[in-house]
Design a protein around this motif. Structure first.
Motif, PDB file in Angstrom:
ATOM      1  N   VAL A   1     -14.837  31.516  -8.411  1.00 29.41           N
ATOM      2  CA  VAL A   1     -15.587  32.442  -8.802  1.00 29.41           C
ATOM      3  C   VAL A   1     -14.641  33.616  -7.933  1.00 29.41           C
ATOM      4  CG1 VAL A   1     -17.536  34.191  -8.735  1.00 29.41           C
ATOM      5  CG2 VAL A   1     -17.803  31.650  -9.091  1.00 29.41           C
ATOM      6  N   ASP A   2     -14.264  34.512  -8.855  1.00 27.03           N
ATOM      7  CA  ASP A   2     -13.312  35.599  -8.247  1.00 27.03           C
ATOM      8  C   ASP A   2     -14.330  36.958  -7.977  1.00 27.03           C
ATOM      9  OD1 ASP A   2     -11.998  38.181  -8.198  1.00 27.03           O
ATOM     10  OD2 ASP A   2     -10.110  37.090  -8.480  1.00 27.03           O
ATOM     11  N   PRO A   3     -14.535  37.241  -6.843  1.00 27.46           N
ATOM     12  CA  PRO A   3     -15.603  38.454  -6.364  1.00 27.46           C
ATOM     13  C   PRO A   3     -15.249  39.771  -7.022  1.00 27.46           C
ATOM     14  CG  PRO A   3     -14.245  37.842  -4.555  1.00 27.46           C
ATOM     15  CD  PRO A   3     -13.833  36.855  -5.541  1.00 27.46           C
ATOM     16  N   VAL A   4     -13.941  39.917  -7.090  1.00 23.24           N
ATOM     17  CA  VAL A   4     -13.416  41.234  -7.954  1.00 23.24           C
ATOM     18  C   VAL A   4     -13.795  41.252  -9.369  1.00 23.24           C
ATOM     19  CG1 VAL A   4     -11.706  42.785  -8.529  1.00 23.24           C
ATOM     20  CG2 VAL A   4     -11.694  41.625  -6.232  1.00 23.24           C
ATOM     21  N   ARG A   5     -13.612  40.018  -9.860  1.00 23.89           N
ATOM     22  CA  ARG A   5     -13.713  39.967 -11.113  1.00 23.89           C
ATOM     23  C   ARG A   5     -15.116  40.040 -11.560  1.00 23.89           C
ATOM     24  NH1 ARG A   5     -13.862  35.231 -14.972  1.00 23.89           N
ATOM     25  NH2 ARG A   5     -13.723  35.929 -17.041  1.00 23.89           N
ATOM     26  N   LEU A   6     -16.024  39.176 -10.765  1.00 26.81           N
ATOM     27  CA  LEU A   6     -17.414  39.293 -10.900  1.00 26.81           C
ATOM     28  C   LEU A   6     -17.949  40.694 -10.844  1.00 26.81           C
ATOM     29  CD1 LEU A   6     -19.999  37.943 -11.383  1.00 26.81           C
ATOM     30  CD2 LEU A   6     -20.202  37.273  -8.985  1.00 26.81           C
TER      31      LEU A   6
ATOM     32  N   ILE B   1     -18.507  22.671 -13.734  1.00 25.77           N
ATOM     33  CA  ILE B   1     -19.404  23.274 -12.512  1.00 25.77           C
ATOM     34  C   ILE B   1     -18.648  23.176 -11.279  1.00 25.77           C
ATOM     35  CG2 ILE B   1     -21.600  22.315 -13.316  1.00 25.77           C
ATOM     36  CD1 ILE B   1     -21.033  20.192 -10.983  1.00 25.77           C
ATOM     37  N   PRO B   2     -18.985  24.355 -10.818  1.00 26.35           N
ATOM     38  CA  PRO B   2     -19.848  25.201 -11.027  1.00 26.35           C
ATOM     39  C   PRO B   2     -19.389  26.309 -12.201  1.00 26.35           C
ATOM     40  CG  PRO B   2     -18.776  25.999  -9.152  1.00 26.35           C
ATOM     41  CD  PRO B   2     -18.012  24.631  -9.415  1.00 26.35           C
ATOM     42  N   VAL B   3     -20.511  26.688 -12.904  1.00 25.57           N
ATOM     43  CA  VAL B   3     -20.452  27.710 -13.968  1.00 25.57           C
ATOM     44  C   VAL B   3     -21.094  28.799 -13.708  1.00 25.57           C
ATOM     45  CG1 VAL B   3     -20.654  28.123 -16.396  1.00 25.57           C
ATOM     46  CG2 VAL B   3     -19.937  26.169 -15.339  1.00 25.57           C
ATOM     47  N   VAL B   4     -20.631  30.154 -13.723  1.00 22.86           N
ATOM     48  CA  VAL B   4     -21.374  31.217 -13.461  1.00 22.86           C
ATOM     49  C   VAL B   4     -21.662  32.065 -14.939  1.00 22.86           C
ATOM     50  CG1 VAL B   4     -21.116  33.664 -12.605  1.00 22.86           C
ATOM     51  CG2 VAL B   4     -20.576  31.797 -11.080  1.00 22.86           C
ATOM     52  N   LEU B   5     -22.946  32.346 -15.165  1.00 23.22           N
ATOM     53  CA  LEU B   5     -23.282  33.064 -16.445  1.00 23.22           C
ATOM     54  C   LEU B   5     -23.574  34.712 -15.916  1.00 23.22           C
ATOM     55  CD1 LEU B   5     -25.413  30.301 -17.885  1.00 23.22           C
ATOM     56  CD2 LEU B   5     -23.185  30.456 -18.456  1.00 23.22           C
ATOM     57  N   ILE B   6     -23.486  35.480 -16.783  1.00 26.43           N
ATOM     58  CA  ILE B   6     -24.102  36.868 -16.649  1.00 26.43           C
ATOM     59  C   ILE B   6     -24.717  36.742 -17.960  1.00 26.43           C
ATOM     60  CG2 ILE B   6     -23.437  39.345 -16.499  1.00 26.43           C
ATOM     61  CD1 ILE B   6     -20.805  38.494 -15.152  1.00 26.43           C
ATOM     62  N   ASP B   7     -26.251  37.358 -17.636  1.00 27.20           N
ATOM     63  CA  ASP B   7     -27.055  37.520 -18.914  1.00 27.20           C
ATOM     64  C   ASP B   7     -27.101  36.393 -19.994  1.00 27.20           C
ATOM     65  OD1 ASP B   7     -27.931  39.749 -17.632  1.00 27.20           O
ATOM     66  OD2 ASP B   7     -26.251  41.050 -18.759  1.00 27.20           O
ATOM     67  N   ASN B   8     -26.792  35.345 -19.423  1.00 23.66           N
ATOM     68  CA  ASN B   8     -26.724  33.893 -20.346  1.00 23.66           C
ATOM     69  C   ASN B   8     -25.373  33.799 -21.085  1.00 23.66           C
ATOM     70  OD1 ASN B   8     -29.152  32.894 -19.500  1.00 23.66           O
ATOM     71  ND2 ASN B   8     -30.152  34.369 -20.863  1.00 23.66           N
ATOM     72  N   GLU B   9     -24.232  34.499 -20.687  1.00 25.16           N
ATOM     73  CA  GLU B   9     -22.954  34.514 -21.233  1.00 25.16           C
ATOM     74  C   GLU B   9     -22.194  33.881 -20.134  1.00 25.16           C
ATOM     75  OE1 GLU B   9     -21.703  35.858 -24.323  1.00 25.16           O
ATOM     76  OE2 GLU B   9     -23.993  35.781 -24.998  1.00 25.16           O
ATOM     77  N   GLN B  10     -21.347  33.061 -20.557  1.00 27.46           N
ATOM     78  CA  GLN B  10     -20.532  32.302 -19.600  1.00 27.46           C
ATOM     79  C   GLN B  10     -19.331  33.333 -19.214  1.00 27.46           C
ATOM     80  OE1 GLN B  10     -18.881  28.177 -20.393  1.00 27.46           O
ATOM     81  NE2 GLN B  10     -17.563  28.440 -18.884  1.00 27.46           N
ATOM     82  N   HIS B  11     -19.258  33.512 -17.765  1.00 29.54           N
ATOM     83  CA  HIS B  11     -18.393  34.413 -17.430  1.00 29.54           C
ATOM     84  C   HIS B  11     -17.100  33.641 -16.707  1.00 29.54           C
ATOM     85  CE1 HIS B  11     -16.438  37.521 -14.528  1.00 29.54           C
ATOM     86  NE2 HIS B  11     -16.710  36.679 -13.466  1.00 29.54           N
ATOM     87  N   THR B  12     -17.251  32.658 -16.035  1.00 28.31           N
ATOM     88  CA  THR B  12     -16.241  31.839 -15.262  1.00 28.31           C
ATOM     89  C   THR B  12     -16.785  30.410 -14.982  1.00 28.31           C
ATOM     90  OG1 THR B  12     -14.729  32.128 -13.717  1.00 28.31           O
ATOM     91  CG2 THR B  12     -16.491  32.606 -12.827  1.00 28.31           C
ATOM     92  N   PHE B  13     -15.876  29.293 -14.572  1.00 25.79           N
ATOM     93  CA  PHE B  13     -16.027  28.316 -13.915  1.00 25.79           C
ATOM     94  C   PHE B  13     -15.133  28.052 -12.923  1.00 25.79           C
ATOM     95  CE2 PHE B  13     -13.540  27.563 -17.501  1.00 25.79           C
ATOM     96  CZ  PHE B  13     -12.611  26.555 -17.454  1.00 25.79           C
ATOM     97  N   TRP B  14     -15.613  26.943 -11.953  1.00 27.74           N
ATOM     98  CA  TRP B  14     -14.820  26.269 -10.918  1.00 27.74           C
ATOM     99  C   TRP B  14     -14.482  27.304  -9.957  1.00 27.74           C
ATOM    100  CZ3 TRP B  14     -10.608  23.914 -14.436  1.00 27.74           C
ATOM    101  CH2 TRP B  14     -10.871  22.679 -14.881  1.00 27.74           C
TER     102      TRP B  14
ATOM    103  N   ASP C   1     -16.618  43.311 -11.343  1.00 24.07           N
ATOM    104  CA  ASP C   1     -16.119  44.217 -12.274  1.00 24.07           C
ATOM    105  C   ASP C   1     -17.235  43.816 -13.529  1.00 24.07           C
ATOM    106  OD1 ASP C   1     -14.274  45.388 -10.893  1.00 24.07           O
ATOM    107  OD2 ASP C   1     -12.643  44.441 -11.857  1.00 24.07           O
ATOM    108  N   ALA C   2     -17.330  42.882 -13.886  1.00 24.54           N
ATOM    109  CA  ALA C   2     -18.155  42.009 -14.997  1.00 24.54           C
ATOM    110  C   ALA C   2     -19.417  42.814 -14.963  1.00 24.54           C
ATOM    111  CB  ALA C   2     -17.935  40.851 -15.151  1.00 24.54           C
ATOM    112  N   LEU C   3     -20.091  43.024 -13.666  1.00 25.61           N
ATOM    113  CA  LEU C   3     -21.303  43.447 -13.461  1.00 25.61           C
ATOM    114  C   LEU C   3     -21.340  44.932 -13.581  1.00 25.61           C
ATOM    115  CD1 LEU C   3     -22.571  41.306 -10.420  1.00 25.61           C
ATOM    116  CD2 LEU C   3     -23.405  41.022 -12.827  1.00 25.61           C
ATOM    117  N   GLY C   4     -20.316  45.408 -13.871  1.00 26.50           N
ATOM    118  CA  GLY C   4     -20.429  47.042 -14.303  1.00 26.50           C
ATOM    119  C   GLY C   4     -20.364  47.895 -12.686  1.00 26.50           C
ATOM    120  N   SER C   5     -19.751  47.176 -11.714  1.00 29.12           N
ATOM    121  CA  SER C   5     -20.045  47.712 -10.369  1.00 29.12           C
ATOM    122  C   SER C   5     -18.629  48.361  -9.945  1.00 29.12           C
ATOM    123  CB  SER C   5     -20.472  46.957  -9.561  1.00 29.12           C
ATOM    124  OG  SER C   5     -20.772  47.567  -8.127  1.00 29.12           O
TER     125      SER C   5
END
Length: 91
Positions: A80-85, A65-78, A87-91
């Motif tokens: 959180v890189d805003p650029v990577r998040l 923790i903290p863990v971030v999931l996107i659509d119930n799939e693990q994206h990252t932990f500890w 990008d992963a959201l498709g924005s």
């Protein structure tokens, strides 16, 4: 390219970001700020889940923790890189 193999890009507004953490966790506070900001910018929805209230989440993520999931799939932990998040959201 075959339609079967073409990856469909999802609209960020159709994505769900879940922040898994616990009260009193300073890394969770930092992650929450990043998730809140990126989701506001992209239109993605987000929710927060407390591992102290969910035995399954506690078993799965208590060391990460903290863990971030996107659509119930693990994206990252500890951290959180805003650029990577974003990008992963498709924005």
């Amino acid at each position: 390219m075959s339609a079967l193999f073409r990856r469909t890009k999802k609209n960020p507004a159709d994505r769900m970001v879940t922040l898994v953490g616990k009260p009193g966790c300073h890394l969770c506070d930092d992650a929450r700020a990043v998730v809140r900001e990126v989701c506001a910018q992209t239109g993605a929805s987000w929710e927060e889940r407390d591992i102290t209230q969910d035995e399954e989440l506690h078993r799965a993520y208590w060391e990460q923790i903290p863990v971030v999931l996107i659509d119930n799939e693990q994206h990252t932990f500890w951290r959180v890189d805003p650029v990577r998040l974003r990008d992963a959201l498709g924005s």
